[in-house]
Enzyme design. Structure first.
Site, PDB file in Angstrom:
ATOM      1  N   ASP A 153       4.168  -1.992   2.811  1.00 45.82           N
ATOM      2  CA  ASP A 153       2.985  -2.545   3.468  1.00 45.82           C
ATOM      3  C   ASP A 153       2.089  -1.442   4.036  1.00 45.82           C
ATOM      4  O   ASP A 153       2.539  -0.578   4.777  1.00 45.82           O
ATOM      5  CB  ASP A 153       3.414  -3.517   4.566  1.00 45.82           C
ATOM      6  CG  ASP A 153       4.324  -4.598   3.999  1.00 45.82           C
ATOM      7  OD1 ASP A 153       4.233  -4.870   2.780  1.00 45.82           O
ATOM      8  OD2 ASP A 153       5.149  -5.150   4.762  1.00 45.82           O
TER       9      ASP A 153
ATOM     10  N   ASP B 132       6.654   3.484   0.759  1.00 44.91           N
ATOM     11  CA  ASP B 132       6.574   2.416   1.729  1.00 44.91           C
ATOM     12  C   ASP B 132       5.836   1.257   1.050  1.00 44.91           C
ATOM     13  O   ASP B 132       5.109   1.471   0.085  1.00 44.91           O
ATOM     14  CB  ASP B 132       5.801   2.931   2.950  1.00 44.91           C
ATOM     15  CG  ASP B 132       5.434   1.818   3.892  1.00 44.91           C
ATOM     16  OD1 ASP B 132       6.336   1.037   4.262  1.00 44.91           O
ATOM     17  OD2 ASP B 132       4.237   1.712   4.240  1.00 44.91           O
TER      18      ASP B 132
HETATM   19 MG   LIG Z   1       3.567   0.689   6.114  1.00 43.47          MG
END
Ligand SMILES: [Mg+2]
Ligand SMILES: [Zn+2]
Length: 424
Positions: free
Chosen positions: A10, A8
């Site tokens: 952010d 992932d």
């Molecule tokens: Mg995230």
């Protein structure tokens, strides 16, 4: 097929899980380049990120792409490689005030995590073995996406730290940050299996006069081949094969393992070491493995067999050793153990008991430290080493699912019954 770590963006490689519309807003987590470099050794590293920031009209798809390119470029300068980046620009709901050009992103899509279209696309583009890959993220959405795709999930305590409360999915592992997650994944990659295939198989004579016991065929192939296939399915592709009796027959068949999609090494083994001595003799091959799996080479298993739950249990508990155990149908002739309600092994009872049936199966995950406890010379890895450490070290048992087939083939009767089971 390659293995990947899907990341992932952010909150996982950055400190915050906010809407970022430009590169300057991003603050990377500590040790990001170092963590990625660790992963680069054994895995493809692929960013998989939802960017509803596009659907909100805060930036364009090109802006997101430029931001990802910049991240990749900056990491590249530090010798850290990100192999690919995929993002979903959509969002199923939208505020009324979004600009006209962004309205087309208001769709139910299959790419937005926990959807798996991005993972599937990456798997296709790079030839990824998703089942033996990892997903590292900071939200339950990531964990759910990992589950949906069938990869191992790691939740990091940065960003949302799993507190988004969107999905109930439980991660396979929790780590404080990406650095710890990278090290965990790396341990997996360096995991080795030691198969004890040196026994003389005396109880199976005359069948074992010219064929080593692990090479006896069941369902069309040697017992050892069934084991090696199970290891490969479980993501363990580095194997140390301890051979002694008729070792040439084993080496000729398996070679370096490439025909079976694994890497096999053979320690030079003097005769008469026993199973403990054989493990100790493999020490040189195990020095990079934080932990390793020991398997008795005469155990026949079926295609349901999967070592991942055992490995997971061992890593989560971070203990000295975790033994695969099960209720034995022949406790009189098994290594019966006693376990407390937490799964900790409290006592080795031994054979000749009927009231208790919980038995060792001869498959154990152990930490590197075990090697220090093996005495020189001939010894048995179970009776002379592992069982003697009960009470002194943390040994846990992990219940093998009942429906899996696993049987030691060490007497003519057992060989016969196993062959019948497999329709031979
Ligand atoms: Mg995230
Ligand atoms: Zn999408």
């Amino acid at each position: 097929m390659k293995r990947a770590v899907f990341l992932d963006r952010d909150g996982t490689i950055t400190n915050d899980d906010n809407y970022f519309s430009s590169y300057d807003q991003i603050r990377f987590v500590d040790g990001l380049a170092e963590s990625i470099r660790i992963l680069n050794g054994n895995f493809l590293v692929i960013l998989i990120t939802n960017q509803p920031v596009v659907a909100r009209g805060l930036c364009s798809e090109d802006d997101v792409k430029a931001m990802n390119d910049r991240i990749i470029e900056e990491l590249d300068k530090q010798g850290a490689r990100i192999d690919g980046a995929y993002f979903c620009p959509h969002h199923p709901e939208q505020h009324d005030d979004v600009p006209e050009h962004a309205k087309k992103y208001r769709v139910e899509c299959s790419c937005r995590k926990p959807g798996i279209a991005m993972i599937e696309q990456a798997a296709k583009d790079f030839g990824v073995d998703v089942g033996n890959s990892f997903f590292i993220g900071d939200s339950t959405r990531d964990v759910q996406a990992a589950k949906n795709a069938g990869c191992t999930s790691i939740l990091v305590m940065t960003g949302l730290a799993g507190k988004d409360g969107k999905y109930d999915a439980v991660p396979d592992y929790k780590c404080t940050d990406l650095r710890e997650a990278a090290s965990l994944v790396n341990d997996f990659a360096n995991l080795k299996a030691v198969i004890l295939a040196g026994g003389k198989g005396e109880r199976l004579r005359p069948l074992t006069i010219e064929t080593p016991k692990p090479m006896l065929k069941i369902a069309g192939k040697p017992i050892l081949e069934h084991q090696i296939e199970a290891l490969k399915r479980s993501g363990v592709n580095k194997i140390v094969l301890c051979t002694s009796y008729l070792s040439v027959k084993i080496k000729d068949y398996f070679g370096d393992g490439s025909r079976f999609g694994v890497k096999i090494e053979y320690p030079e083994e003097p005769e008469g070491l026993g199973s403990g001595g054989a493990v100790k003799n493999s020490g040189e091959f195990l020095k990079d493995a934080s932990y390793f799996i020991i398997i008795n080479g005469d155990s026949m298993i079926d295609e349901k067999f999967d070592l991942r739950p055992l490995i997971r249990c061992h890593i989560r508990k971070n203990v000295f050793a975790t033994l695969f155990v099960r209720e034995s149908d022949h406790p009189m002739d098994s290594d019966v153990l006693r376990m407390d309600e937490n799964g900790k092994i409290t006592e080795f009872i031994g054979r000749g008991q009927v009231a208790e049936k919980l038995a060792n199966t001869g498959m154990t995950v152990c930490s590197q430290e075990l090697l220090q406890y093996i005495p020189d010379g001939n010894c048995n890895i179970e009776k002379d080493v592992l069982f003697k450490l009960i009470g002194k070290k943390d040994l846990y048992g992990f219940m093998m699912p009942k429906e899996w087939f696993k049987k030691g083939v060490d007497t003519p009767e057992r060989l016969e019954s196993v062959r019948m089971y497999f329709g031979d």
